[in-house]
Design a protein around this motif. Structure first.
Motif, short mmCIF file in Angstrom:
data_model
loop_
_atom_site.label_atom_id
_atom_site.label_comp_id
_atom_site.label_asym_id
_atom_site.label_seq_id
_atom_site.Cartn_x
_atom_site.Cartn_y
_atom_site.Cartn_z
N GLU A 98 10.42 -12.94 -7.09
CA GLU A 98 11.79 -13.23 -7.48
C GLU A 98 12.70 -12.05 -7.17
O GLU A 98 13.78 -12.22 -6.60
CB GLU A 98 11.86 -13.57 -8.97
N GLN A 99 12.28 -10.85 -7.53
CA GLN A 99 13.11 -9.67 -7.29
C GLN A 99 13.31 -9.44 -5.79
O GLN A 99 14.39 -9.11 -5.35
CB GLN A 99 12.51 -8.43 -7.95
N ALA A 100 12.27 -9.65 -5.01
CA ALA A 100 12.38 -9.49 -3.55
C ALA A 100 13.38 -10.50 -2.98
O ALA A 100 14.21 -10.15 -2.12
CB ALA A 100 11.02 -9.67 -2.89
N PHE A 101 13.33 -11.74 -3.45
CA PHE A 101 14.25 -12.77 -3.00
C PHE A 101 15.70 -12.37 -3.31
O PHE A 101 16.57 -12.42 -2.44
CB PHE A 101 13.91 -14.11 -3.68
N LEU A 102 15.97 -11.96 -4.53
CA LEU A 102 17.33 -11.58 -4.92
C LEU A 102 17.80 -10.34 -4.17
O LEU A 102 18.98 -10.25 -3.80
CB LEU A 102 17.42 -11.39 -6.44
N ASP A 103 16.89 -9.40 -3.92
CA ASP A 103 17.25 -8.20 -3.15
C ASP A 103 17.63 -8.58 -1.72
O ASP A 103 18.60 -8.07 -1.16
CB ASP A 103 16.10 -7.19 -3.13
N LEU A 104 16.86 -9.47 -1.09
CA LEU A 104 17.17 -9.91 0.28
C LEU A 104 18.50 -10.65 0.33
O LEU A 104 19.28 -10.47 1.27
CB LEU A 104 16.05 -10.79 0.83
N LEU A 105 18.77 -11.45 -0.68
CA LEU A 105 20.02 -12.21 -0.72
C LEU A 105 21.24 -11.30 -0.62
O LEU A 105 22.20 -11.59 0.09
CB LEU A 105 20.06 -13.03 -2.02
N SER A 106 21.17 -10.14 -1.27
CA SER A 106 22.31 -9.21 -1.26
C SER A 106 22.50 -8.54 0.09
O SER A 106 23.56 -7.97 0.35
CB SER A 106 22.13 -8.15 -2.35
N GLN A 107 21.51 -8.62 0.98
CA GLN A 107 21.61 -7.99 2.31
C GLN A 107 22.09 -8.94 3.40
O GLN A 107 22.38 -8.53 4.51
CB GLN A 107 20.23 -7.45 2.71
N VAL A 108 22.20 -10.23 3.08
CA VAL A 108 22.58 -11.25 4.06
C VAL A 108 24.03 -11.06 4.48
O VAL A 108 24.90 -10.79 3.65
CB VAL A 108 22.38 -12.66 3.45
N ASN A 109 24.30 -11.21 5.80
CA ASN A 109 25.69 -11.15 6.26
C ASN A 109 26.03 -12.20 7.33
O ASN A 109 27.18 -12.32 7.72
CB ASN A 109 26.07 -9.75 6.73
N THR A 110 25.05 -12.94 7.78
CA THR A 110 25.33 -13.98 8.76
C THR A 110 24.32 -15.12 8.58
O THR A 110 23.34 -14.97 7.86
CB THR A 110 25.34 -13.44 10.20
N TYR A 111 24.57 -16.22 9.21
CA TYR A 111 23.74 -17.41 9.00
C TYR A 111 23.67 -18.24 10.27
O TYR A 111 24.44 -18.07 11.21
CB TYR A 111 24.33 -18.28 7.88
N GLU A 112 22.72 -19.18 10.25
CA GLU A 112 22.62 -20.23 11.26
C GLU A 112 22.19 -21.48 10.51
O GLU A 112 21.31 -21.43 9.66
CB GLU A 112 21.59 -19.86 12.31
N VAL A 113 22.83 -22.61 10.81
CA VAL A 113 22.49 -23.84 10.11
C VAL A 113 22.30 -24.96 11.12
O VAL A 113 23.02 -25.04 12.11
CB VAL A 113 23.54 -24.20 9.03
N THR A 114 21.25 -25.76 10.89
CA THR A 114 21.03 -26.99 11.66
C THR A 114 21.05 -28.13 10.65
O THR A 114 21.27 -27.90 9.45
CB THR A 114 19.66 -26.98 12.39
N ALA A 115 20.80 -29.33 11.10
CA ALA A 115 20.78 -30.47 10.19
C ALA A 115 19.69 -30.34 9.12
O ALA A 115 19.80 -30.92 8.06
CB ALA A 115 20.60 -31.76 10.98
N THR A 116 18.65 -29.54 9.40
CA THR A 116 17.52 -29.47 8.47
C THR A 116 17.17 -28.07 7.99
O THR A 116 16.31 -27.92 7.13
CB THR A 116 16.25 -30.05 9.13
N GLU A 117 17.80 -27.03 8.54
CA GLU A 117 17.44 -25.66 8.18
C GLU A 117 18.66 -24.78 7.98
O GLU A 117 19.67 -24.93 8.66
CB GLU A 117 16.60 -25.02 9.30
N LEU A 118 18.53 -23.84 7.05
CA LEU A 118 19.52 -22.80 6.82
C LEU A 118 18.80 -21.47 6.95
O LEU A 118 17.83 -21.21 6.23
CB LEU A 118 20.13 -22.93 5.42
N LYS A 119 19.24 -20.66 7.91
CA LYS A 119 18.65 -19.34 8.11
C LYS A 119 19.69 -18.29 7.75
O LYS A 119 20.84 -18.38 8.18
CB LYS A 119 18.22 -19.15 9.57
N LEU A 120 19.26 -17.29 6.97
CA LEU A 120 20.14 -16.22 6.54
C LEU A 120 19.64 -14.91 7.14
O LEU A 120 18.46 -14.58 7.04
CB LEU A 120 20.16 -16.14 5.01
#
Length: 133
Positions: A98-120
Motif C-alpha cells: 500500500e505504501q509503495a502504491f501511494l508513493d508511486l502515485l505522487s511521482q506520476v506526471n503523465t499518462y496513456e489511456v486506451t479503451a481498456t488500460e490506464l498507464k501512469l
C-alpha cells in the motif's frame, strides 16, 4: 498467415488522444492495478482500485490494499498529477504494498489511456498500470 497478422493488428488498442474522450474514459471507469504480467494486484484479498470523482474538483479515490485513499488530481492534455494522498488509518498485515502504491502515485506526471488500460508514468518510466474493471 496474413489473416492472423491482420487479426493481431486489429486487436491491438491504440492510445486515445482526443482529450474529451481521454477525460471521459478516465473519469467514468473503475481501474484495477496490474503487475508487470498483467495480473490484477490485491493485498489482504482485495483488489487495488482507482476511480475518479468530480464533486469539488477532480479526485482519485479507491482501495490501496488496506485503506481507502483519496487524492486531488490535475488532469490536462498529456499530463496528470496527483496531490498528497490521504487515507483511512487501518492497520493490516501487508502495509508495504500500500505504501509503495501511494508513493508511486505522487511521482506520476503523465499518462496513456486506451479503451481498456490506464498507464501512469513519471516522464517515460511506467510506474503504474491499470485495467478497466
Amino acid at each position: 498467415m496474413v489473416v492472423s497478422g491482420l487479426f493481431f493488428t486489429a486487436c491491438k488498442t491504440s492510445p486515445v488522444t482526443d482529450f474529451n474522450s481521454v477525460k471521459n474514459l478516465i473519469e467514468s471507469n473503475t481501474w484495477l492495478l496490474q503487475d508487470e504480467s498483467g495480473t490484477v494486484v490485491s493485498y489482504n484479498n482485495q483488489e487495488v482500485t482507482m476511480s475518479f470523482t468530480n464533486d469539488n474538483g477532480l479526485q482519485a479515490v479507491g482501495f490501496a490494499g488496506c485503506n481507502r485513499y483519496f487524492s486531488s488530481v490535475s488532469l490536462q492534455p498529456g499530463t496528470i498529477n496527483f496531490g498528497q494522498a490521504g487515507s483511512t488509518m487501518m492497520a493490516c498485515p501487508e502495509m508495504d504494498g500500500e505504501q509503495a502504491f501511494l508513493d508511486l502515485l505522487s511521482q506520476v506526471n503523465t499518462y496513456e489511456v486506451t479503451a481498456t488500460e490506464l498507464k501512469l508514468f513519471q516522464d517515460k518510466i511506467l510506474l503504474l498500470r491499470f485495467k478497466r474493471k
